[in-house]
Design a protein around this motif. Structure first.
Motif, PDB file in Angstrom:
ATOM      1  N   ASN A 174       0.878  -1.106   0.083  1.00 26.65           N
ATOM      2  CA  ASN A 174       0.057  -0.059  -0.138  1.00 26.65           C
ATOM      3  C   ASN A 174       0.886   1.234   0.043  1.00 26.65           C
ATOM      4  OD1 ASN A 174      -2.426  -1.558   0.300  1.00 26.65           O
ATOM      5  ND2 ASN A 174      -1.980  -1.858   2.292  1.00 26.65           N
ATOM      6  N   ALA A 175       2.164   1.310   0.783  1.00 30.24           N
ATOM      7  CA  ALA A 175       2.766   2.562   0.679  1.00 30.24           C
ATOM      8  C   ALA A 175       3.303   2.660  -0.430  1.00 30.24           C
ATOM      9  CB  ALA A 175       3.766   2.237   2.004  1.00 30.24           C
ATOM     10  N   ALA A 176       3.858   1.771  -0.970  1.00 28.60           N
ATOM     11  CA  ALA A 176       4.631   1.914  -2.374  1.00 28.60           C
ATOM     12  C   ALA A 176       3.690   2.255  -3.471  1.00 28.60           C
ATOM     13  CB  ALA A 176       5.145   0.668  -2.776  1.00 28.60           C
ATOM     14  N   ILE A 177       2.387   1.765  -3.352  1.00 30.26           N
ATOM     15  CA  ILE A 177       1.239   2.094  -4.421  1.00 30.26           C
ATOM     16  C   ILE A 177       1.094   3.593  -4.296  1.00 30.26           C
ATOM     17  CG2 ILE A 177      -0.965   1.861  -4.882  1.00 30.26           C
ATOM     18  CD1 ILE A 177      -0.324  -1.283  -4.244  1.00 30.26           C
ATOM     19  N   ALA A 178       1.089   3.952  -3.085  1.00 28.93           N
ATOM     20  CA  ALA A 178       0.520   5.457  -2.812  1.00 28.93           C
ATOM     21  C   ALA A 178       1.712   6.310  -3.317  1.00 28.93           C
ATOM     22  CB  ALA A 178       0.195   5.565  -1.306  1.00 28.93           C
ATOM     23  N   ALA A 179       2.736   5.788  -2.959  1.00 26.63           N
ATOM     24  CA  ALA A 179       3.944   6.588  -3.184  1.00 26.63           C
ATOM     25  C   ALA A 179       4.124   6.905  -4.917  1.00 26.63           C
ATOM     26  CB  ALA A 179       5.269   6.188  -2.693  1.00 26.63           C
ATOM     27  N   GLN A 180       4.087   5.712  -5.576  1.00 23.60           N
ATOM     28  CA  GLN A 180       4.100   5.830  -6.829  1.00 23.60           C
ATOM     29  C   GLN A 180       2.914   6.741  -7.541  1.00 23.60           C
ATOM     30  OE1 GLN A 180       6.667   4.622  -8.854  1.00 23.60           O
ATOM     31  NE2 GLN A 180       5.691   5.709 -10.276  1.00 23.60           N
ATOM     32  N   HIS A 181       1.736   6.500  -6.960  1.00 29.00           N
ATOM     33  CA  HIS A 181       0.651   7.332  -7.342  1.00 29.00           C
ATOM     34  C   HIS A 181       1.138   8.866  -7.258  1.00 29.00           C
ATOM     35  CE1 HIS A 181      -3.667   8.313  -8.145  1.00 29.00           C
ATOM     36  NE2 HIS A 181      -3.619   9.139  -7.126  1.00 29.00           N
ATOM     37  N   LEU A 182       1.793   9.141  -6.186  1.00 28.24           N
ATOM     38  CA  LEU A 182       1.904  10.664  -6.271  1.00 28.24           C
ATOM     39  C   LEU A 182       3.155  10.932  -7.258  1.00 28.24           C
ATOM     40  CD1 LEU A 182       2.367  10.829  -2.345  1.00 28.24           C
ATOM     41  CD2 LEU A 182       0.613  11.765  -3.565  1.00 28.24           C
ATOM     42  N   ARG A 183       4.093  10.161  -7.522  1.00 26.79           N
ATOM     43  CA  ARG A 183       5.037  10.323  -8.694  1.00 26.79           C
ATOM     44  C   ARG A 183       4.491  10.430 -10.054  1.00 26.79           C
ATOM     45  NH1 ARG A 183       8.043  11.776 -10.319  1.00 26.79           N
ATOM     46  NH2 ARG A 183       9.560  10.305 -11.078  1.00 26.79           N
ATOM     47  N   ASN A 184       3.505   9.638 -10.438  1.00 27.01           N
ATOM     48  CA  ASN A 184       2.688   9.596 -11.425  1.00 27.01           C
ATOM     49  C   ASN A 184       2.113  10.649 -11.780  1.00 27.01           C
ATOM     50  OD1 ASN A 184       3.815   7.016 -12.052  1.00 27.01           O
ATOM     51  ND2 ASN A 184       1.897   5.921 -11.621  1.00 27.01           N
ATOM     52  N   ALA A 185       1.657  11.278 -10.383  1.00 30.81           N
ATOM     53  CA  ALA A 185       0.837  12.587 -10.679  1.00 30.81           C
ATOM     54  C   ALA A 185       1.631  13.958 -10.729  1.00 30.81           C
ATOM     55  CB  ALA A 185       0.122  12.849  -9.294  1.00 30.81           C
ATOM     56  N   GLY A 186       2.826  13.689 -10.756  1.00 33.95           N
ATOM     57  CA  GLY A 186       3.690  14.808 -11.051  1.00 33.95           C
ATOM     58  C   GLY A 186       4.629  15.046  -9.964  1.00 33.95           C
ATOM     59  N   GLU A 187       4.491  14.565  -8.729  1.00 33.13           N
ATOM     60  CA  GLU A 187       5.539  14.926  -7.596  1.00 33.13           C
ATOM     61  C   GLU A 187       6.607  14.351  -7.696  1.00 33.13           C
ATOM     62  OE1 GLU A 187       4.468  16.681  -5.124  1.00 33.13           O
ATOM     63  OE2 GLU A 187       2.235  16.926  -5.841  1.00 33.13           O
ATOM     64  N   ALA A 188       7.637  15.335  -7.797  1.00 34.17           N
ATOM     65  CA  ALA A 188       9.216  14.819  -8.537  1.00 34.17           C
ATOM     66  C   ALA A 188       9.742  14.078  -7.407  1.00 34.17           C
ATOM     67  CB  ALA A 188       9.762  15.983  -8.686  1.00 34.17           C
ATOM     68  N   ARG A 189       9.637  14.174  -6.120  1.00 30.70           N
ATOM     69  CA  ARG A 189      10.534  13.607  -5.117  1.00 30.70           C
ATOM     70  C   ARG A 189       9.440  13.160  -3.993  1.00 30.70           C
ATOM     71  NH1 ARG A 189      15.981  14.793  -5.936  1.00 30.70           N
ATOM     72  NH2 ARG A 189      16.624  14.709  -3.839  1.00 30.70           N
ATOM     73  N   VAL A 190       9.457  12.234  -3.676  1.00 32.58           N
ATOM     74  CA  VAL A 190       8.502  11.542  -2.642  1.00 32.58           C
ATOM     75  C   VAL A 190       9.215  10.776  -1.584  1.00 32.58           C
ATOM     76  CG1 VAL A 190       6.268   9.996  -2.198  1.00 32.58           C
ATOM     77  CG2 VAL A 190       6.471  11.353  -4.157  1.00 32.58           C
TER      78      VAL A 190
END
Length: 344
Positions: A174-190
């Motif tokens: 779940n944590a990795a899925i959430a982090a990757q979702h943020l990256r895919n949305a344009g967050e450069a560094r999570v």
């Protein structure tokens, strides 16, 4: 704080787990989320179901397609083989054995995709894990929509789930899925901060060769504790990910006096990384009375952890991982949330 909860988590309710050479009642069971729900209600928190179903694409962004297909079909194949009890693995491929061949027999398939014998699969496992992932995705999306804090507390946990294997009660990370979702949305560094008693080996593995997601774990030293084969201090990343993984293993018996400096170190590294969003894998199994942990944190320490994390000033999605002292789990979760809110 926006909170998400999939209340049909109880459909993942297996009969037992193999521990210490015996078949014992599952420590990871529906009473965990029920206890959190009760304490949140008493503390006047409210929550939402995962209002948006993001589908499989965000899950497949961190997990192998063949593995997810296995989770979708394992129970049906198990029944087709004439089995009626919970699913446990029979064997694993060892050194020199082939992992590039997918057995047709269900026992072989299980051995390919499981890395421990203590994580049963039962009838509702896939659907419940999927809904848990959707809760985490909704918590991440809440940050993108402007929330400063969000929390997902469905079960089962996720941080042990590898790209293509399950274990440690975890099926979808779940944590990795959430982090990757943020990256895919344009967050450069999570950044991902894991404060569970056990090392989040799956999260480390998923991002280990990447520099866009910084992962740090504070956990019991795996030289003596599950998952044993990952989480050591010299694991700092490979390739582009070199230096973007920080493990802070601590000895059994760790109390707040020892834990706090490690947390400060992790938070300092997150500041240096200049993340724009933070995912927290929160395990309450660092509590002094947890049956699966050997740290000595008190309830008030969870409030201190929350305050220190909030001091980063980052939009933060917190996702529940472990915590098996059922009578105190909900209160410990509330203590953590109060801390996260107190320093905003």
């Amino acid at each position: 704080m926006q909170i998400f909860y999939a209340d049909h988590h109880a459909h993942h309710d297996c009969a037992g787990e193999i521990k210490d050479g015996e078949l014992k009642p599952c420590f990871e069971n529906p009473t965990r989320a029920d206890a959190v729900e009760k304490s949140l209600k008493e503390a006047s928190y409210s929550w939402l179901p995962p209002t948006t179903d993001f589908g499989l694409d965000p899950i497949l962004a961190v997990h192998e397609a063949g593995y997810i297909t296995f989770l979708q079909t394992a129970w049906a194949h198990w029944q087709d083989a004439g089995r009626s009890g919970d699913i446990f693995p029979l064997c694993w491929p060892g050194d020199g054995m082939r992992r590039d061949v997918s057995p047709e027999n269900i026992d072989g398939k299980i051995g390919l995709y499981a890395f421990d014998s203590g994580t049963p699969i039962c009838a509702g496992t896939y659907d419940v894990a999927y809904q848990g992932a959707q809760c985490a995705l909704n918590a991440a999306q809440a940050l993108l929509d402007g929330e400063s804090q969000s929390f997902a507390f469905s079960r089962p946990p996720g941080h042990h789930a590898m790209p293509g294997q399950y274990g440690g009660y975890c099926f979808m990370n779940n944590a990795a899925i959430a982090a990757q979702h943020l990256r895919n949305a344009g967050e450069a560094r999570v950044a991902v901060l894991d404060v569970d008693y056990h090392h989040g080996n799956g999260t480390q593995a998923i991002f280990y060769d990447r520099s866009d997601v910084f992962v740090t774990n504070i956990h019991s030293d795996p030289i003596n504790e599950y998952p044993y084969f990952m989480g050591h201090a010299d694991e700092t990343g490979i390739g582009a990910g070199e230096g973007y993984n920080l493990n802070l293993p601590l000895p059994k018996g760790t109390d707040w006096q020892t834990y706090e400096p490690a947390l400060k170190t992790a938070l300092d590294r997150i500041r240096e990384f200049s993340a724009s969003k933070l995912i927290v894998s929160f395990g309450a199994d660092t509590y002094k009375e947890d049956p699966l942990g050997y740290f000595k944190l008190e309830r008030e320490n969870f409030t201190q952890i929350g305050k220190m994390i909030a001091g980063l000033g980052l939009p933060t999605a917190t996702i529940l991982e472990g915590g098996y002292a059922i009578d105190e789990l909900g209160n410990n979760v509330v203590a953590m949330l109060r801390g996260l809110e107190g320093a905003q």
